[in-house]
Design a protein around this motif. Structure first.
Motif, mmCIF file in Angstrom:
data_model
loop_
_atom_site.group_PDB
_atom_site.id
_atom_site.type_symbol
_atom_site.label_atom_id
_atom_site.label_comp_id
_atom_site.label_asym_id
_atom_site.label_seq_id
_atom_site.Cartn_x
_atom_site.Cartn_y
_atom_site.Cartn_z
ATOM 1 N N GLN A 289 0.842 -1.195 0.000
ATOM 2 C CA GLN A 289 0.000 0.000 0.000
ATOM 3 C C GLN A 289 0.881 1.251 0.000
ATOM 4 O O GLN A 289 2.046 1.212 0.404
ATOM 5 C CB GLN A 289 -0.902 0.011 1.239
ATOM 6 C CG GLN A 289 -1.603 -1.294 1.524
ATOM 7 C CD GLN A 289 -2.604 -1.675 0.468
ATOM 8 O OE1 GLN A 289 -3.344 -0.826 -0.018
ATOM 9 N NE2 GLN A 289 -2.639 -2.955 0.085
ATOM 10 N N ASP A 290 0.292 2.363 -0.438
ATOM 11 C CA ASP A 290 1.028 3.631 -0.500
ATOM 12 C C ASP A 290 1.116 4.269 0.888
ATOM 13 O O ASP A 290 0.112 4.399 1.593
ATOM 14 C CB ASP A 290 0.354 4.611 -1.454
ATOM 15 C CG ASP A 290 0.582 4.253 -2.914
ATOM 16 O OD1 ASP A 290 1.557 3.538 -3.195
ATOM 17 O OD2 ASP A 290 -0.226 4.680 -3.765
ATOM 18 N N PHE A 291 2.328 4.675 1.266
ATOM 19 C CA PHE A 291 2.554 5.507 2.444
ATOM 20 C C PHE A 291 3.204 6.788 1.930
ATOM 21 O O PHE A 291 4.265 6.751 1.299
ATOM 22 C CB PHE A 291 3.470 4.811 3.446
ATOM 23 C CG PHE A 291 3.665 5.586 4.726
ATOM 24 C CD1 PHE A 291 2.854 5.355 5.826
ATOM 25 C CD2 PHE A 291 4.664 6.552 4.838
ATOM 26 C CE1 PHE A 291 3.036 6.062 7.015
ATOM 27 C CE2 PHE A 291 4.848 7.265 6.012
ATOM 28 C CZ PHE A 291 4.028 7.023 7.099
ATOM 29 N N SER A 298 5.633 8.916 -2.370
ATOM 30 C CA SER A 298 5.063 7.777 -1.661
ATOM 31 C C SER A 298 5.987 6.577 -1.781
ATOM 32 O O SER A 298 6.789 6.477 -2.711
ATOM 33 C CB SER A 298 3.672 7.428 -2.202
ATOM 34 O OG SER A 298 3.765 6.929 -3.525
ATOM 35 N N MET A 303 0.820 -3.167 4.887
ATOM 36 C CA MET A 303 -0.097 -2.531 5.842
ATOM 37 C C MET A 303 -0.902 -3.610 6.555
ATOM 38 O O MET A 303 -1.211 -4.667 5.987
ATOM 39 C CB MET A 303 -1.057 -1.588 5.121
ATOM 40 C CG MET A 303 -0.404 -0.315 4.594
ATOM 41 S SD MET A 303 -0.438 0.991 5.836
ATOM 42 C CE MET A 303 -0.328 2.443 4.793
ATOM 43 N N THR A 371 -6.067 1.191 9.999
ATOM 44 C CA THR A 371 -5.091 0.682 9.038
ATOM 45 C C THR A 371 -3.786 1.430 9.251
ATOM 46 O O THR A 371 -3.773 2.663 9.341
ATOM 47 C CB THR A 371 -5.581 0.885 7.592
ATOM 48 O OG1 THR A 371 -6.856 0.250 7.425
ATOM 49 C CG2 THR A 371 -4.598 0.300 6.584
ATOM 50 N N PRO A 373 0.902 0.960 8.876
ATOM 51 C CA PRO A 373 2.006 0.146 8.354
ATOM 52 C C PRO A 373 2.401 -0.949 9.341
ATOM 53 O O PRO A 373 2.340 -0.778 10.555
ATOM 54 C CB PRO A 373 3.155 1.151 8.180
ATOM 55 C CG PRO A 373 2.524 2.499 8.219
ATOM 56 C CD PRO A 373 1.312 2.370 9.078
ATOM 57 N N THR A 445 -6.723 5.807 9.012
ATOM 58 C CA THR A 445 -5.662 5.246 8.178
ATOM 59 C C THR A 445 -4.385 6.050 8.358
ATOM 60 O O THR A 445 -4.362 7.254 8.101
ATOM 61 C CB THR A 445 -6.068 5.249 6.693
ATOM 62 O OG1 THR A 445 -7.276 4.497 6.534
ATOM 63 C CG2 THR A 445 -4.978 4.618 5.830
ATOM 64 N N SER A 447 -1.447 6.611 6.769
ATOM 65 C CA SER A 447 -0.715 6.492 5.506
ATOM 66 C C SER A 447 0.202 7.695 5.275
ATOM 67 O O SER A 447 0.703 7.897 4.177
ATOM 68 C CB SER A 447 -1.694 6.348 4.335
ATOM 69 O OG SER A 447 -2.574 7.457 4.279
ATOM 70 N N ARG A 448 0.375 8.487 6.319
ATOM 71 C CA ARG A 448 1.300 9.625 6.309
ATOM 72 C C ARG A 448 2.108 9.589 7.604
ATOM 73 O O ARG A 448 1.751 8.875 8.536
ATOM 74 C CB ARG A 448 0.550 10.949 6.176
ATOM 75 C CG ARG A 448 -0.129 11.151 4.820
ATOM 76 C CD ARG A 448 -0.778 12.524 4.718
ATOM 77 N NE ARG A 448 -1.399 12.739 3.424
ATOM 78 C CZ ARG A 448 -0.748 13.187 2.349
ATOM 79 N NH1 ARG A 448 0.542 13.487 2.455
ATOM 80 N NH2 ARG A 448 -1.375 13.353 1.206
#
Length: 475
Positions: A289-291, A298, A303, A371, A373, A445, A447-448
């Motif tokens: 998945q994109d982080f 990214s 994840m 969600t 990492p 999530t 993701s950052r």
């Protein structure tokens, strides 16, 4: 002047820590009475110092000597067993040391984060940091002992024996704190946490260590490995030998191992800690998945995701949200998410300070699909560098009096803390059931870049503080 400044600063921090406790009691009790020498202990020390011969010493075996590998499951069982029949004074002592190490951890985390760019990660273990310094205190004589005591957060007051910190009590409390983290959740439950601490004492050939000092380290680091090797002829080769030795003994891969050993060092004091946590009811998502490291970049990372009722708080004023995820009976993972990508530095400055844990009062249960990492974080830092940033470059320098470690010409080189931290899914057990929500669970999530802490509630100890800027990079 520097020593006095440290003592004053430490005293202020401690007064803040104990203010709430003191206000709650009608009769004021010295907040450190469980950690300093009692009158009877002082009398015994005075008697034994007059009667006991010099401490036995030994020369560490060469680093090439055969060594059994670390049994991490046995270490976990040993830690958990130590918490099964705790006395009330042991719990109180652990709580006091927990608050002290939190204050020191916040202070040193700030030193560490200021030396790194916001784009890089940061991981610090307050328990390992405090334990390393307390271990060195155990081997120190004045004036080094007094300065270390003040830095740990206990003012020496009148310099009398009954105001002196008892290093054995402190390390025993740290043992309790470590055990509470991995304690099982009851009959039939399986602990999802591992915590292993290994101490390497690497000495120049011929340097003799005092047996009582090395034995006294066992509560903090049950695996202590005194080894000798040539530190002066080829420092890079010495560092390579140490790295190979530690990886062979532990099996842990440290991406930033020992380097830059000073050729005039006679002792390297290296603490290694491995933490592995599994999030109950979480599963690994298929594929990568994109982080988003920043708004334009990214990376693809594994994840994990889980749905349940978690404690949560969204703070619109400070542009952050806090989510609490249980890890074990006593421990939890605290996740701090900035609302905006540009808010990370501001949120970090606000978060890791002495009132951070009061935020937990704002949490309320919420059905959440979380969600994040899957993490494998590695970090190493030299406490000598952090002490220099804290304006204490000589605390463990060439003039340090560590006469309880060795009577030989002792010159401490690196004082290293190395961390391997893993967080992954544990699909075998589900989290708390979610109550039906009309709009479904809240989606959280990570993701950052975000912040995290691993917290043990009985002792209030923060075992790890960190910033995840890129899950693929070494801290």
């Amino acid at each position: 002047m520097a020593a006095a400044g440290v003592s004053l600063g430490a005293t202020v921090l401690c007064l803040l820590a104990w203010a709430g406790l003191a206000a709650a009691d009608r009769v004021y009790i010295h907040p450190f009475h469980l950690l300093v020498y009692s009158k009877s202990s002082c009398e015994q020390l005075e008697k034994s110092s007059a009667e006991t011969p010099k401490a036995l010493t030994f020369t560490p075996v060469p680093i090439q000597a055969k060594t059994s590998p670390v049994d991490e499951e046995a270490l976990r069982e040993q830690l958990a067993l130590a918490t099964e029949k705790l006395q009330e004074d042991e719990r109180m002592r652990a709580a006091k040391v927990g608050m002290m190490l939190n204050f020191l951890g916040f202070h040193m985390y700030r030193m560490l984060s200021e030396s790194c760019s916001t784009a890089s990660g940061t991981v610090l273990s307050p328990t390992t940091l405090f334990g390393t310094l307390a271990s060195l205190y155990l081997g120190a004589l004045d004036p080094t002992a007094s300065r270390l005591q003040a830095f740990l957060g206990v003012p020496g007051e009148d310099q009398g024996c009954t105001s002196r910190l008892d290093g054995h009590k402190v390390l025993s409390a740290l043992h309790t704190i470590q055990g509470l983290l991995v304690a099982q959740g009851g009959a039939g439950s399986q602990s999802t946490l591992l915590l292993s601490t290994v101490l390497g004492l690497f000495t120049a050939p011929g340097l003799r260590l005092k047996q009582p000092f090395v034995r006294g380290l066992a509560p903090f680091a049950p695996v202590t490995l005194p080894r000798s090797l040539d530190l002066s002829t080829d420092p890079d080769l010495a560092a390579e030998k140490i790295n190979r030795f530690m990886q062979a003994v532990t099996g842990w891969k440290m991406d930033r191992p020992v380097s830059g050993v000073s050729p005039d060092s006679t002792l390297l004091f290296n603490t290694y800690v491995h933490f592995q946590g599994k999030l109950k009811g979480f599963s690994l998502l298929p594929g990568l998945q994109d982080f988003w490291v920043d708004n334009a970049t990214s990376v693809s990372v594994p994840m994990i995701s889980g749905t349940g009722t978690f404690q949560h708080w969204s703070d619109a004023q400070n542009n952050l949200s806090l989510t609490r995820v249980p890890l074990s009976k006593n421990a939890c993972l605290l996740l701090v998410q900035p609302h905006g990508a540009s808010d990370l530095q501001q949120v970090e400055a606000l978060t890791f300070q002495h009132n951070f844990l009061t935020w937990l009062k704002n949490l309320s249960p919420r059905a959440i699909r979380l969600t994040m990492p899957q993490l494998t974080l590695r970090a190493s830092y030299d406490l000598q560098d952090l002490l220099a940033q804290a304006k204490l470059p000589t605390l463990l320098g060439a003039e340090a009096n560590l006469g309880k470690i060795s009577e030989d010409n002792l010159r401490v080189g690196k004082v290293l803390n190395s961390i391997l931290l893993e967080l992954k899914a544990d699909e075998g057990e589900q989290p708390t059931e979610s109550a039906p929500q009309p709009d479904g669970p809240l989606e959280v999530t990570l993701s950052r870049p975000f912040l995290f802490a691993i917290y043990e509630q009985d002792s209030t100890a923060l075992h790890f503080l960190g910033r995840v800027a890129n899950p693929l990079s070494t801290v």
